[in-house]
Write a protein that holds these residues in place. Structure first.
Motif, PDB file in Angstrom:
ATOM      1  N   VAL A 147       0.825  -1.217   0.000  1.00  0.00           N
ATOM      2  CA  VAL A 147       0.000   0.000   0.000  1.00  0.00           C
ATOM      3  C   VAL A 147       0.861   1.270   0.000  1.00  0.00           C
ATOM      4  CG1 VAL A 147      -2.034  -1.030   1.100  1.00  0.00           C
ATOM      5  CG2 VAL A 147      -0.155  -0.185   2.522  1.00  0.00           C
ATOM      6  N   SER A 148       2.139   1.134  -0.334  1.00  0.00           N
ATOM      7  CA  SER A 148       3.038   2.299  -0.282  1.00  0.00           C
ATOM      8  C   SER A 148       2.654   3.391  -1.256  1.00  0.00           C
ATOM      9  CB  SER A 148       4.479   1.851  -0.546  1.00  0.00           C
ATOM     10  OG  SER A 148       4.587   1.213  -1.804  1.00  0.00           O
ATOM     11  N   PHE A 149       1.920   3.040  -2.328  1.00  0.00           N
ATOM     12  CA  PHE A 149       1.475   4.055  -3.285  1.00  0.00           C
ATOM     13  C   PHE A 149       0.622   5.123  -2.596  1.00  0.00           C
ATOM     14  CE2 PHE A 149      -1.516   0.533  -3.315  1.00  0.00           C
ATOM     15  CZ  PHE A 149      -2.727   1.171  -3.061  1.00  0.00           C
ATOM     16  N   TYR A 150      -0.075   4.720  -1.543  1.00  0.00           N
ATOM     17  CA  TYR A 150      -0.935   5.651  -0.802  1.00  0.00           C
ATOM     18  C   TYR A 150      -0.100   6.780  -0.207  1.00  0.00           C
ATOM     19  CZ  TYR A 150      -4.425   7.285   2.616  1.00  0.00           C
ATOM     20  OH  TYR A 150      -5.295   8.046   3.353  1.00  0.00           O
ATOM     21  N   GLU A 151       1.077   6.444   0.282  1.00  0.00           N
ATOM     22  CA  GLU A 151       1.956   7.452   0.881  1.00  0.00           C
ATOM     23  C   GLU A 151       2.361   8.503  -0.154  1.00  0.00           C
ATOM     24  OE1 GLU A 151       5.246   5.548   2.770  1.00  0.00           O
ATOM     25  OE2 GLU A 151       3.991   4.089   3.811  1.00  0.00           O
ATOM     26  N   THR A 152       2.613   8.041  -1.384  1.00  0.00           N
ATOM     27  CA  THR A 152       2.971   8.975  -2.455  1.00  0.00           C
ATOM     28  C   THR A 152       1.817   9.915  -2.760  1.00  0.00           C
ATOM     29  OG1 THR A 152       4.482   7.361  -3.452  1.00  0.00           O
ATOM     30  CG2 THR A 152       3.715   9.156  -4.858  1.00  0.00           C
ATOM     31  N   ILE A 179     -10.309  -0.981 -13.503  1.00  0.00           N
ATOM     32  CA  ILE A 179     -10.556   0.250 -12.756  1.00  0.00           C
ATOM     33  C   ILE A 179     -11.235  -0.039 -11.418  1.00  0.00           C
ATOM     34  CG2 ILE A 179     -11.727   2.476 -12.749  1.00  0.00           C
ATOM     35  CD1 ILE A 179      -9.356   2.260 -14.684  1.00  0.00           C
ATOM     36  N   GLY A 180     -12.276  -0.863 -11.442  1.00  0.00           N
ATOM     37  CA  GLY A 180     -12.987  -1.176 -10.210  1.00  0.00           C
ATOM     38  C   GLY A 180     -12.086  -1.801  -9.167  1.00  0.00           C
ATOM     39  N   GLU A 181     -11.207  -2.702  -9.606  1.00  0.00           N
ATOM     40  CA  GLU A 181     -10.285  -3.363  -8.687  1.00  0.00           C
ATOM     41  C   GLU A 181      -9.267  -2.368  -8.131  1.00  0.00           C
ATOM     42  OE1 GLU A 181      -7.148  -7.163  -8.713  1.00  0.00           O
ATOM     43  OE2 GLU A 181      -8.651  -6.936 -10.298  1.00  0.00           O
ATOM     44  N   ALA A 182      -8.786  -1.477  -8.988  1.00  0.00           N
ATOM     45  CA  ALA A 182      -7.829  -0.455  -8.550  1.00  0.00           C
ATOM     46  C   ALA A 182      -8.455   0.457  -7.500  1.00  0.00           C
ATOM     47  CB  ALA A 182      -7.360   0.370  -9.744  1.00  0.00           C
ATOM     48  N   LEU A 183      -9.714   0.826  -7.697  1.00  0.00           N
ATOM     49  CA  LEU A 183     -10.399   1.692  -6.738  1.00  0.00           C
ATOM     50  C   LEU A 183     -10.632   0.974  -5.409  1.00  0.00           C
ATOM     51  CD1 LEU A 183     -12.975   3.459  -9.094  1.00  0.00           C
ATOM     52  CD2 LEU A 183     -10.770   4.307  -8.287  1.00  0.00           C
ATOM     53  N   GLU A 184     -10.914  -0.311  -5.475  1.00  0.00           N
ATOM     54  CA  GLU A 184     -11.082  -1.095  -4.243  1.00  0.00           C
ATOM     55  C   GLU A 184      -9.772  -1.153  -3.460  1.00  0.00           C
ATOM     56  OE1 GLU A 184     -12.571  -4.907  -5.309  1.00  0.00           O
ATOM     57  OE2 GLU A 184     -14.573  -4.170  -5.862  1.00  0.00           O
ATOM     58  N   ILE A 185      -8.657  -1.291  -4.171  1.00  0.00           N
ATOM     59  CA  ILE A 185      -7.349  -1.319  -3.511  1.00  0.00           C
ATOM     60  C   ILE A 185      -7.063   0.043  -2.873  1.00  0.00           C
ATOM     61  CG2 ILE A 185      -4.865  -1.475  -3.922  1.00  0.00           C
ATOM     62  CD1 ILE A 185      -5.470  -3.596  -6.045  1.00  0.00           C
ATOM     63  N   LEU A 186      -7.419   1.112  -3.568  1.00  0.00           N
ATOM     64  CA  LEU A 186      -7.251   2.461  -3.007  1.00  0.00           C
ATOM     65  C   LEU A 186      -8.051   2.601  -1.711  1.00  0.00           C
ATOM     66  CD1 LEU A 186      -7.398   4.871  -6.099  1.00  0.00           C
ATOM     67  CD2 LEU A 186      -5.566   4.775  -4.393  1.00  0.00           C
ATOM     68  N   GLU A 187      -9.278   2.115  -1.726  1.00  0.00           N
ATOM     69  CA  GLU A 187     -10.122   2.202  -0.536  1.00  0.00           C
ATOM     70  C   GLU A 187      -9.560   1.349   0.604  1.00  0.00           C
ATOM     71  OE1 GLU A 187     -14.570   3.156  -2.201  1.00  0.00           O
ATOM     72  OE2 GLU A 187     -13.851   1.099  -2.434  1.00  0.00           O
ATOM     73  N   SER A 188      -8.992   0.207   0.265  1.00  0.00           N
ATOM     74  CA  SER A 188      -8.379  -0.646   1.296  1.00  0.00           C
ATOM     75  C   SER A 188      -7.158   0.035   1.899  1.00  0.00           C
ATOM     76  CB  SER A 188      -7.978  -1.997   0.688  1.00  0.00           C
ATOM     77  OG  SER A 188      -9.105  -2.724   0.269  1.00  0.00           O
ATOM     78  N   ALA A 189      -6.392   0.728   1.048  1.00  0.00           N
ATOM     79  CA  ALA A 189      -5.225   1.465   1.536  1.00  0.00           C
ATOM     80  C   ALA A 189      -5.670   2.604   2.461  1.00  0.00           C
ATOM     81  CB  ALA A 189      -4.430   2.026   0.360  1.00  0.00           C
ATOM     82  N   GLU A 190      -6.785   3.213   2.151  1.00  0.00           N
ATOM     83  CA  GLU A 190      -7.323   4.281   2.996  1.00  0.00           C
ATOM     84  C   GLU A 190      -7.688   3.725   4.382  1.00  0.00           C
ATOM     85  OE1 GLU A 190      -8.435   7.497   4.754  1.00  0.00           O
ATOM     86  OE2 GLU A 190      -7.795   7.679   2.662  1.00  0.00           O
ATOM     87  N   HIS A 192      -6.277   1.364   5.819  1.00  0.00           N
ATOM     88  CA  HIS A 192      -5.014   1.078   6.510  1.00  0.00           C
ATOM     89  C   HIS A 192      -4.398   2.344   7.091  1.00  0.00           C
ATOM     90  CE1 HIS A 192      -1.120  -0.859   7.283  1.00  0.00           C
ATOM     91  NE2 HIS A 192      -0.556   0.192   6.727  1.00  0.00           N
ATOM     92  N   TYR A 193      -4.353   3.409   6.282  1.00  0.00           N
ATOM     93  CA  TYR A 193      -3.684   4.642   6.715  1.00  0.00           C
ATOM     94  C   TYR A 193      -4.615   5.628   7.433  1.00  0.00           C
ATOM     95  CZ  TYR A 193       0.544   3.512   4.063  1.00  0.00           C
ATOM     96  OH  TYR A 193       1.692   2.931   3.599  1.00  0.00           O
ATOM     97  N   LYS A 194      -5.885   5.630   7.038  1.00  0.00           N
ATOM     98  CA  LYS A 194      -6.911   6.479   7.667  1.00  0.00           C
ATOM     99  C   LYS A 194      -6.539   7.965   7.659  1.00  0.00           C
ATOM    100  CE  LYS A 194      -8.356   2.685  10.673  1.00  0.00           C
ATOM    101  NZ  LYS A 194      -8.540   2.202  12.072  1.00  0.00           N
ATOM    102  N   LYS A 195      -6.099   8.459   6.504  1.00  0.00           N
ATOM    103  CA  LYS A 195      -5.771   9.886   6.389  1.00  0.00           C
ATOM    104  C   LYS A 195      -6.891  10.694   5.723  1.00  0.00           C
ATOM    105  CE  LYS A 195      -0.742   9.474   6.407  1.00  0.00           C
ATOM    106  NZ  LYS A 195       0.525   9.865   5.723  1.00  0.00           N
TER     107      LYS A 195
END
Length: 259
Positions: A147-152, A179-190, A192-195
């Motif tokens: 999920v390091s992409f989230y930090e970027t 696209i749908g899968e990518a957005l789900e991964i983004l939401e999962s990363a959120e 994790h980080y809760k920013k």
């Protein structure tokens, strides 16, 4: 050409993006094509074979990585051209080729072309100077969920910069992460980080099949984009604050807003 060389030849994003220099080199070289670092359709490959008048030898990821020394060695006695989708040296694989060429004393020449990165920014209508660091959303596996992409993305947003987000590309499927899968991964990363930077109403731009007649450019919230289906390469742009000029430019560039 008076002497043997190793060439890294970019094809751009479509068959007719080839430069005259690229065509001249291909007509006088042994041609290899790899299609795992970037997308080149079979139709595009056949077009290159036709105009170059030479066979394109398909090379797999494993062959490229395991035989890099041998490929470079062959360029000591004959012209070897590696055909690359987009612009060469954007991928680590091609940098390794260049490094190996220097180690073996082989002359190397790079023929640049349009890149998915520069074209995406141009097609988006957004200001080039407002983009921050590029990141990639990889396809998650059972025991591999980075999920390091989230930090970027978070860093870019804090700096009021846009984020260009590449999507993991499948050589076998000839398409990017859905696209749908990518957005789900983004939401999962959120989660994790809760920013609070990836929410249901977070707006982003989806660009698919750049440079082709089926090019798609959609702008909307995560909820609005979840059902988008793109059969081919795609990426996301998560914008920071948009200026009025950028908003007008997005519209002028044909970006369609979805709700």
């Amino acid at each position: 050409m008076a002497f043997a060389m190793l060439f890294l030849v970019g094809t751009g994003l479509a068959g007719k993006d080839l430069t005259l220099q690229a065509l001249e080199i291909m007509k006088e070289s042994e041609l290899y094509i790899e299609r795992y670092t970037s997308f080149i359709s079979e139709e595009h490959a056949k077009f290159i074979e036709k105009i170059a008048g030479r066979e394109l030898k398909r090379i797999s990821r494993r062959e490229m990585e395991e035989q890099v020394s041998e490929i470079v060695k062959r360029a000591k006695s004959s012209n070897i051209a590696i055909i690359v989708g987009g612009d060469p040296l954007m991928a680590t694989t091609h940098k390794i080729l260049a490094i190996e060429a220097v180690r073996q004393g082989v002359k190397i020449k790079v023929v640049h072309a349009s890149s998915i990165v520069t074209v995406a920014i141009g097609e988006s209508g957004l200001d080039f100077y407002k983009f921050g660091q590029v990141c990639t959303i990889p396809k998650w596996q059972e025991h591999y969920k980075p999920v390091s992409f989230y930090e970027t993305i978070a860093k870019n947003i804090s700096n009021r910069q846009h984020s260009l987000v590449l999507l993991d590309y499948s050589e076998e499927g000839r398409a990017s992460l859905p696209i749908g899968e990518a957005l789900e991964i983004l939401e999962s990363a959120e989660k994790h980080y809760k920013k609070g930077i990836i929410m249901n109403n977070t707006k982003m731009l989806v660009i698919g099949n750049m440079g082709s007649e089926s090019q798609t450019k959609l702008y909307g919230s995560i909820d609005a984009l979840k059902d988008v289906r793109i059969a081919g390469p795609a990426l996301l742009i998560i914008p920071s604050e948009l200026s009025e000029i950028e908003k007008e430019s997005m519209s002028a560039m044909g970006v369609k807003e979805v709700e």
